[in-house]
Design a protein around this motif. Structure first.
Motif, PDB file in Angstrom:
ATOM      1  N   LEU A   1      -6.164   6.867  -3.522  1.00  6.52           N
ATOM      2  CA  LEU A   1      -7.232   7.442  -2.290  1.00  6.52           C
ATOM      3  C   LEU A   1      -7.657   5.830  -1.639  1.00  6.52           C
ATOM      4  O   LEU A   1      -7.669   5.968  -0.349  1.00  6.52           O
ATOM      5  CB  LEU A   1      -8.326   7.726  -2.980  1.00  6.52           C
ATOM      6  CG  LEU A   1      -8.156   9.280  -3.214  1.00  6.52           C
ATOM      7  CD1 LEU A   1      -9.573   9.812  -3.716  1.00  6.52           C
ATOM      8  CD2 LEU A   1      -8.044  10.063  -1.865  1.00  6.52           C
ATOM      9  N   ARG A   2      -7.713   4.606  -2.406  1.00 10.35           N
ATOM     10  CA  ARG A   2      -8.153   3.682  -1.861  1.00 10.35           C
ATOM     11  C   ARG A   2      -6.926   3.041  -0.893  1.00 10.35           C
ATOM     12  O   ARG A   2      -7.109   2.662   0.205  1.00 10.35           O
ATOM     13  CB  ARG A   2      -8.433   2.630  -2.828  1.00 10.35           C
ATOM     14  CG  ARG A   2      -9.869   2.573  -3.361  1.00 10.35           C
ATOM     15  CD  ARG A   2     -10.335   1.776  -4.678  1.00 10.35           C
ATOM     16  NE  ARG A   2     -11.283   2.121  -5.102  1.00 10.35           N
ATOM     17  CZ  ARG A   2     -11.412   2.591  -6.285  1.00 10.35           C
ATOM     18  NH1 ARG A   2     -10.124   2.451  -7.367  1.00 10.35           N
ATOM     19  NH2 ARG A   2     -12.459   2.648  -7.080  1.00 10.35           N
ATOM     20  N   ALA A   3      -5.822   3.252  -1.435  1.00 13.33           N
ATOM     21  CA  ALA A   3      -4.546   2.583  -0.558  1.00 13.33           C
ATOM     22  C   ALA A   3      -4.224   3.543   0.662  1.00 13.33           C
ATOM     23  O   ALA A   3      -4.017   2.985   1.790  1.00 13.33           O
ATOM     24  CB  ALA A   3      -3.338   2.766  -1.363  1.00 13.33           C
ATOM     25  N   SER A   4      -4.662   4.752   0.332  1.00 16.25           N
ATOM     26  CA  SER A   4      -4.344   5.756   1.689  1.00 16.25           C
ATOM     27  C   SER A   4      -5.497   5.379   2.690  1.00 16.25           C
ATOM     28  O   SER A   4      -5.328   5.318   4.007  1.00 16.25           O
ATOM     29  CB  SER A   4      -4.719   7.223   0.905  1.00 16.25           C
ATOM     30  OG  SER A   4      -4.721   7.902   2.167  1.00 16.25           O
TER      31      SER A   4
ATOM     32  N   LEU B   1      -5.374   0.609   8.907  1.00 19.85           N
ATOM     33  CA  LEU B   1      -4.329  -0.424   9.579  1.00 19.85           C
ATOM     34  C   LEU B   1      -3.634   0.353  10.721  1.00 19.85           C
ATOM     35  O   LEU B   1      -3.269  -0.247  11.751  1.00 19.85           O
ATOM     36  CB  LEU B   1      -3.322  -0.996   8.511  1.00 19.85           C
ATOM     37  CG  LEU B   1      -3.703  -1.970   7.360  1.00 19.85           C
ATOM     38  CD1 LEU B   1      -2.793  -2.128   6.235  1.00 19.85           C
ATOM     39  CD2 LEU B   1      -4.263  -2.952   7.933  1.00 19.85           C
ATOM     40  N   LEU B   2      -3.312   1.569  10.338  1.00 13.52           N
ATOM     41  CA  LEU B   2      -2.428   2.627  11.547  1.00 13.52           C
ATOM     42  C   LEU B   2      -3.459   2.763  12.693  1.00 13.52           C
ATOM     43  O   LEU B   2      -2.867   2.614  13.679  1.00 13.52           O
ATOM     44  CB  LEU B   2      -1.892   3.676  10.767  1.00 13.52           C
ATOM     45  CG  LEU B   2      -0.840   3.648   9.831  1.00 13.52           C
ATOM     46  CD1 LEU B   2      -0.562   4.756   9.322  1.00 13.52           C
ATOM     47  CD2 LEU B   2       0.358   2.819  10.624  1.00 13.52           C
ATOM     48  N   THR B   3      -4.688   2.805  12.593  1.00 16.17           N
ATOM     49  CA  THR B   3      -5.695   3.293  13.402  1.00 16.17           C
ATOM     50  C   THR B   3      -5.749   2.006  14.113  1.00 16.17           C
ATOM     51  O   THR B   3      -5.776   2.180  15.332  1.00 16.17           O
ATOM     52  CB  THR B   3      -7.123   3.610  12.841  1.00 16.17           C
ATOM     53  OG1 THR B   3      -6.912   4.778  12.260  1.00 16.17           O
ATOM     54  CG2 THR B   3      -8.229   3.807  14.044  1.00 16.17           C
ATOM     55  N   GLY B   4      -5.858   0.884  13.771  1.00 12.51           N
ATOM     56  CA  GLY B   4      -5.894  -0.308  14.248  1.00 12.51           C
ATOM     57  C   GLY B   4      -4.656  -0.612  15.167  1.00 12.51           C
ATOM     58  O   GLY B   4      -4.889  -1.159  16.423  1.00 12.51           O
ATOM     59  N   ALA B   5      -3.396  -0.371  14.360  1.00 10.17           N
ATOM     60  CA  ALA B   5      -2.297  -0.465  15.353  1.00 10.17           C
ATOM     61  C   ALA B   5      -2.151   0.269  16.564  1.00 10.17           C
ATOM     62  O   ALA B   5      -1.779  -0.143  17.393  1.00 10.17           O
ATOM     63  CB  ALA B   5      -1.240  -0.269  14.407  1.00 10.17           C
TER      64      ALA B   5
ATOM     65  N   LEU C   1       0.773  -1.079  -0.065  1.00 12.35           N
ATOM     66  CA  LEU C   1       0.138  -0.145   0.116  1.00 12.35           C
ATOM     67  C   LEU C   1       0.899   1.306  -0.131  1.00 12.35           C
ATOM     68  O   LEU C   1       0.602   2.257  -0.698  1.00 12.35           O
ATOM     69  CB  LEU C   1      -1.062  -0.152   1.205  1.00 12.35           C
ATOM     70  CG  LEU C   1      -1.890  -1.179   1.254  1.00 12.35           C
ATOM     71  CD1 LEU C   1      -2.623  -1.236   2.701  1.00 12.35           C
ATOM     72  CD2 LEU C   1      -2.988  -1.030   0.070  1.00 12.35           C
ATOM     73  N   LEU C   2       1.766   1.106   0.819  1.00 16.50           N
ATOM     74  CA  LEU C   2       2.957   2.285   0.750  1.00 16.50           C
ATOM     75  C   LEU C   2       3.681   2.652  -0.580  1.00 16.50           C
ATOM     76  O   LEU C   2       3.816   3.743  -0.850  1.00 16.50           O
ATOM     77  CB  LEU C   2       3.824   2.206   1.939  1.00 16.50           C
ATOM     78  CG  LEU C   2       3.287   2.496   3.462  1.00 16.50           C
ATOM     79  CD1 LEU C   2       4.237   1.994   4.467  1.00 16.50           C
ATOM     80  CD2 LEU C   2       2.546   3.776   3.550  1.00 16.50           C
TER      81      LEU C   2
END
Length: 142
Positions: A66-69, A75-79, A20-21
């Motif tokens: 946008l989808r990747a973002s 993912l970062l919010t979950g982490a 994604l990055l």
């Protein structure tokens, strides 16, 4: 234009964070080259090298980026949520957690609590919050 308040359901992107990055990196590179080409043209300079470099990059559309973002944020919010639980289990106060996140202790507590509530409201029984996660909530003034 359509109704932008209606949520549409798209399949969850299962690519790794690294993949994604990479999409976001390519999108950013394409934007930089496009801006450079525009600036060089305005200055009357040759843009052949920049045009070739842009053409050599993989294609990434704005919607793909946008989808990747969106998925990276998810993912970062979950982490972040799991790290908050870990910090609380290690004895960190809500003031310390909030400071680490650049927010007030109340904002950190509210974020964590909202995520617990969302888990409990999920139709998936596997998503329900665990006693461990609830215990990390503790008191908002700790």
């Amino acid at each position: 234009m359509g109704d932008d308040t209606a949520a549409t359901s798209e399949p969850v992107d299962v690519r790794s964070l690294e993949e994604l990055l990479e999409v976001l990196r390519i999108s950013d590179q394409r934007e930089l080259y496009e801006r450079g080409i525009e600036q060089e043209r305005e200055a009357g300079h040759s843009v052949a090298v920049l045009v070739k470099a842009l053409a050599d990059l993989p294609g990434v559309t704005g919607l793909e980026a946008l989808r990747a973002s969106r998925r990276v944020v998810e993912l970062l919010t979950g982490a972040r949520w799991h790290m908050m639980r870990q910090a609380r289990e290690e004895g960190s106060s809500w003031s310390e957690v909030g400071a680490a996140l650049g927010m007030s202790k109340q904002a950190a507590y509210d974020f964590y609590r909202r995520k617990l509530d969302q888990q409990d409201k999920s139709p998936d029984p596997e998503s329900a919050s665990s006693p461990r996660s609830r215990a990390a909530l503790g008191k908002p003034t700790a």
